[in-house]
Enzyme design. Structure first.
Site, short mmCIF file in Angstrom:
data_model
loop_
_atom_site.label_atom_id
_atom_site.label_comp_id
_atom_site.label_asym_id
_atom_site.label_seq_id
_atom_site.Cartn_x
_atom_site.Cartn_y
_atom_site.Cartn_z
N LYS A 166 -17.63 -0.88 5.35
CA LYS A 166 -18.93 -1.43 4.39
C LYS A 166 -19.69 -1.82 4.25
O LYS A 166 -20.05 -1.76 3.51
CB LYS A 166 -18.01 -3.44 4.68
CG LYS A 166 -17.66 -4.28 3.31
CD LYS A 166 -17.31 -5.71 3.42
CE LYS A 166 -17.62 -6.81 2.68
NZ LYS A 166 -16.40 -8.35 2.69
N PHE A 185 -11.65 -7.63 13.24
CA PHE A 185 -10.64 -8.16 12.20
C PHE A 185 -10.14 -7.25 11.42
O PHE A 185 -11.12 -6.33 10.47
CB PHE A 185 -11.07 -9.55 10.99
CG PHE A 185 -10.17 -9.41 10.93
CD1 PHE A 185 -8.84 -10.17 10.99
CD2 PHE A 185 -10.16 -9.77 9.42
CE1 PHE A 185 -7.98 -10.49 10.07
CE2 PHE A 185 -8.89 -10.49 7.99
CZ PHE A 185 -7.68 -10.72 8.95
N GLN A 186 -9.47 -6.83 10.68
CA GLN A 186 -8.43 -6.11 10.66
C GLN A 186 -9.13 -4.60 10.59
O GLN A 186 -9.61 -3.51 9.38
CB GLN A 186 -8.82 -5.81 8.74
CG GLN A 186 -7.92 -7.36 8.50
CD GLN A 186 -7.20 -7.50 7.14
OE1 GLN A 186 -8.73 -7.34 6.47
NE2 GLN A 186 -6.27 -7.80 6.40
N MET A 195 24.46 8.66 2.71
CA MET A 195 24.71 10.05 3.74
C MET A 195 24.80 10.07 5.09
O MET A 195 25.48 10.58 5.55
CB MET A 195 23.34 10.38 3.57
CG MET A 195 23.19 12.41 3.23
SD MET A 195 23.72 13.35 3.03
CE MET A 195 22.86 13.60 1.98
N GLU A 239 0.73 -1.21 -0.08
CA GLU A 239 0.35 -0.15 0.01
C GLU A 239 0.68 1.52 0.05
O GLU A 239 0.42 2.25 -0.75
CB GLU A 239 -0.69 -0.24 0.76
CG GLU A 239 -2.40 -1.19 0.83
CD GLU A 239 -2.23 -2.02 1.69
OE1 GLU A 239 -0.37 -2.79 1.64
OE2 GLU A 239 -2.67 -3.48 1.33
#
Lengths: 584, 188
Positions: A164, A114-115, A482, A52
């Site tokens: 949802k 969940f999630q 760096m 993502e």
């Protein structure tokens, strides 16, 4: 006439109505209804990323190279949290994004489902605004408002969290309203009286300088045109931040190069010694100013910015102008012309003479070698061999990024995509994918370091799947260059964890993904290898083995002002004093 | 740093900006912030203060316009003039924020706070608490044989003074609402 449709369909409809043609995303349980709608249409392309974070950076690359908002679609929980870095990056660099996240159904919110994650809570500080939509009837309004907020005023990322059950339920869809919602209408016209004050200052200035930033590019192509007109008409020297490269052509005669920590000597010296500093769409970032109390001590400072909170945030401004760059520059030019196009030519000639002396220092000089590829040399060759191309450059973060800014030339805006404010390693590769999606036939090159590049290397799958011929130009020094440089200057050359063992064979890695790999180790082979990369029709990983211990100069050591630059390997010992050591 | 140069007849600066922006003087300001009464708006305001390291001395929030869904957040904050200006500009950037008033500089204003104080004790102390409450025009809203709950309204300093007096007389617990403030006169 409001149409009835499901929330999921509304999402796709709103994207179409907002002119979206590309969405970067990754499916999951809480966004399945939206993915089902995407499956059943052909107007919007969906680019399946491999992580993502990659989706958000790709959308950033798309947005920065087109001027349109980038759109991201991810699922709830880990989908949303993985997108956080990209949003924080877009917020600091003012990139317009609309991020859509799925959420567990409204009746399960707060149950540790969940999630489930508190997405609006987590993303509140890294978005310009966000919404949790609990009612399908409200969804279309929020979707349209989101595009307005992302793009109006100072652009930035916004997020809409859609449970949802809201996606499944049916509600009424309202098309977008012209001009956007009433409640967010930033001021675009600058105050005429203050603009006139700035014109007066410009007319009499003996040592003026324009210091421009990403705001000029965000303001649109008209702003860059007006900037060029202003520079050419008044013969004012111009420098720019990392974010603003290309707004004024890098090959233009008034161009001093980038300013700041690794900026050019002439740019920083001119900033320090000027008597009138006109900051346009930049924000006096600490990479730019160096030590604040010694920053350009003898200048009057004007600041043009669309965000009132940028003004007087870091540096005291004598002539503050809140407004959109293009609008303000238009008024400024109009007033300056109407008052007789005056400048102090004699003083300007003296000022240019002084600048030419600084230019003669040739601050980008480095020790050349015919044994090993110097990173600067690699970029000079890349510049030379790609100059005639329709070219877009992205970068990762680190030494290679600064060298790219120093050695590549950008003559147009929206051709240079780099993570400035947040400094996100792993930005450049997915960003190059987003750029290539928007410009299928252009040459898109990600100038990378091997360490940054590995942070989002999974996106090779995306590049290959969607046949995106992005070129990954990796300056491989087998170091976190760096970090290594700072450890050398600041921490007694104790190189704590700043190199990686077990680096992959990049050629084999490319081949494993079905792409092309090129290894180059000898300066003599470099030109041919670069040409091979350019001419190959498909994604390429270019593993350019470079000098391992090269440092990036010029450099303003932390805690020092602009006129205390380090110009090379000499005199770097104890350059950073105790007070500067705490700074990053 | 010198003060901003202000031209005669100019309308673009408020009198507030006459002060040098980057002075070290710490000032206390009361800000009234008119916001859309929507989910998360208070979190946005508070998150701004914590995220950027600003002070909150007092914070009051309630819906003030039911039909317009508007809430008023009153914040008392401290900082240098530059910090106060930053706070106002940053508040102004929040999408559901309609207006930010700096009541400290926009002319005279009234500030009031309500407090409830539970004082326990017997004998002389109990009598003295009641006598002082009368002087401060505090009301008794609950009473038992060995306790009072006083309700007092006033400027924060008055409540501080009353609480200081109650402490030796058996102050057990106190609840304060935080400051509510409005500008004086006919304009908003």
């Amino acid at each position: 006439m409001a149409r009835q449709m499901t929330g999921a369909k509304m999402v796709v409809q709103a994207l179409k109505d907002q002119g979206v043609d590309t969405v970067f995303g990754y499916p999951g349980g809480a966004v399945l209804p939206i993915y089902d709608e995407i499956f059943q249409q052909n107007d919007i392309r969906h680019i399946l990323v491999r992580h993502e974070q990659g989706a958000v950076h790709a959308a950033e690359g798309y947005a920065r190279s087109t001027g349109k908002p980038g759109v991201v679609l991810v699922t709830s929980g880990p989908g949303a949290t993985n997108a956080v870095t990209g949003m924080a990056d877009a917020l600091l660099d003012s990139i317009p994004l609309v991020v859509l996240t799925g959420q567990v159904p409204t009746f399960m919110i707060g149950s540790d489902a969940f999630q489930e994650a508190d997405t609006v809570g987590i993303t509140r500080p890294c978005t310009k605004h966000n919404w949790l939509v609990r009612d399908t009837d409200a969804l279309s309004g929020v979707l349209h408002e989101a595009f307005h907020v992302a793009t109006a005023g100072r652009p930035g990322p916004v997020l809409i969290d859609i449970p949802k059950d809201v996606q499944f339920a049916t509600g009424s869809y309202a098309p977008p309203v012209k001009g956007g919602p009433k409640r967010y209408q930033p001021q675009v016209k600058g105050d005429i009286e203050t603009i006139t004050e700035l014109v007066e200052a410009l007319e009499t200035a003996k040592k003026p300088i324009l210091y421009t930033g990403g705001g000029v590019i965000n303001s649109g192509d008209a702003a860059s045109q007006l900037l060029r007109e202003l520079v050419d008409a008044t013969n004012t020297p111009i420098t720019s931040t990392l974010m603003g490269l290309g707004a004024y052509p890098g090959s233009g005669k008034n161009w001093l190069g980038m300013l700041g920590m690794h900026g050019l000597y002439e740019a920083n010296m001119a900033m320090h010694d000027c008597d009138l500093m006109i900051c346009i769409g930049a924000r006096f970032d600490d990479r730019i100013t160096g030590r604040i109390d010694a920053f350009s001590p003898h200048s009057r400072k004007a600041h043009i910015d669309i965000d009132p909170s940028s003004i007087n945030k870091v540096v005291h401004t004598d002539i503050p102008i809140v407004g959109d760059v293009a609008h303000v520059l238009e008024d400024l030019l109009k007033i300056w012309k109407a008052r007789g196009r005056k400048t102090d030519r004699e003083a300007l000639d003296r000022w240019w003479k002084q600048i030419d002396e600084w230019r003669a220092v040739n601050c980008l000089t480095y020790k050349t070698s015919d044994q090993v590829i110097k990173p600067q040399y690699a970029l000079q060759r890349l510049e030379e061999l790609t100059r005639g191309h329709d070219r877009y450059i992205t970068t990762e973060v680190g030494q290679h990024q600064m060298w790219a800014a120093q050695f590549l030339t950008f003559d147009e805006p929206k051709r240079w995509m780099t993570s400035g404010g947040l400094g996100t390693m792993g930005y450049g590769f997915p960003a190059s994918i987003g750029v290539q999606m928007a410009h299928r036939d252009s040459l898109v090159i990600n100038v990378a370091g091997e360490a940054s590049w590995l942070m989002n290397m999974q996106e090779m799958g995306t590049a290959v799947q969607f046949r995106l011929p992005v070129k990954q130009f990796i300056l491989n020094n087998e170091r976190l260059g760096m970090v290594r440089q700072w450890q050398e200057l600041l921490h007694g050359e104790r190189y704590s964890h700043s190199w990686s063992e077990a680096l992959p064979d990049f050629v084999k890695l490319a081949e494993a993904f079905g792409a092309k790999g090129i290894l180059c180790t000898d300066p003599k082979d470099l030109d041919d290898a670069i040409m091979e990369m350019i001419e190959y029709d498909g994604p390429v990983i270019f593993d350019c083995l470079v000098e391992k211990h090269e440092n990036c100069f010029p450099m303003i050591p932390s805690g020092e002002p602009h006129n205390k630059m380090l110009l090379g390997e000499v005199s770097t010992k104890d350059a950073i004093k105790e007070g500067g050591a705490v700074l990053v | 740093m010198s003060a901003l140069q202000i031209k005669k007849g100019s309308t673009k600066h408020s009198a507030y900006n006459l002060r040098p922006t980057f002075s070290d003087v710490i000032e206390t300001h009361t800000l009234a912030v008119l916001v859309d009464n929507e989910a998360g708006v208070l979190a946005r305001v508070i998150g701004l203060f914590s995220g950027r390291g600003y002070n909150i001395e007092s914070l009051t929030v309630a819906e003030v316009d039911h039909t317009g869904h508007l809430s008023r957040i009153t914040i008392v904050t401290r900082g240098t003039p530059q910090v106060i200006e930053q706070i106002k500009a940053q508040l102004g950037r929040i999408v559901p924020v309609h207006r930010v008033h700096d009541l400290t500089v926009e002319g005279p204003s009234v500030e009031r706070e309500l407090a409830l104080l539970k004082v326990t004790g017997a004998g002389d102390k109990r009598v003295e608490a009641l006598r002082l409450a009368d002087i401060f025009r505090a009301n008794v809203v609950d009473s038992t044989l060995d306790s009072f709950v006083f309700e007092i309204t006033g400027a924060p300093e008055k409540i501080d003074a009353f609480a200081d007096l109650m402490r030796p007389l058996g102050l057990l617990e106190m609840a304060r609402t935080g400051v509510a403030a409005l500008s004086r006169g006919a304009t908003t």
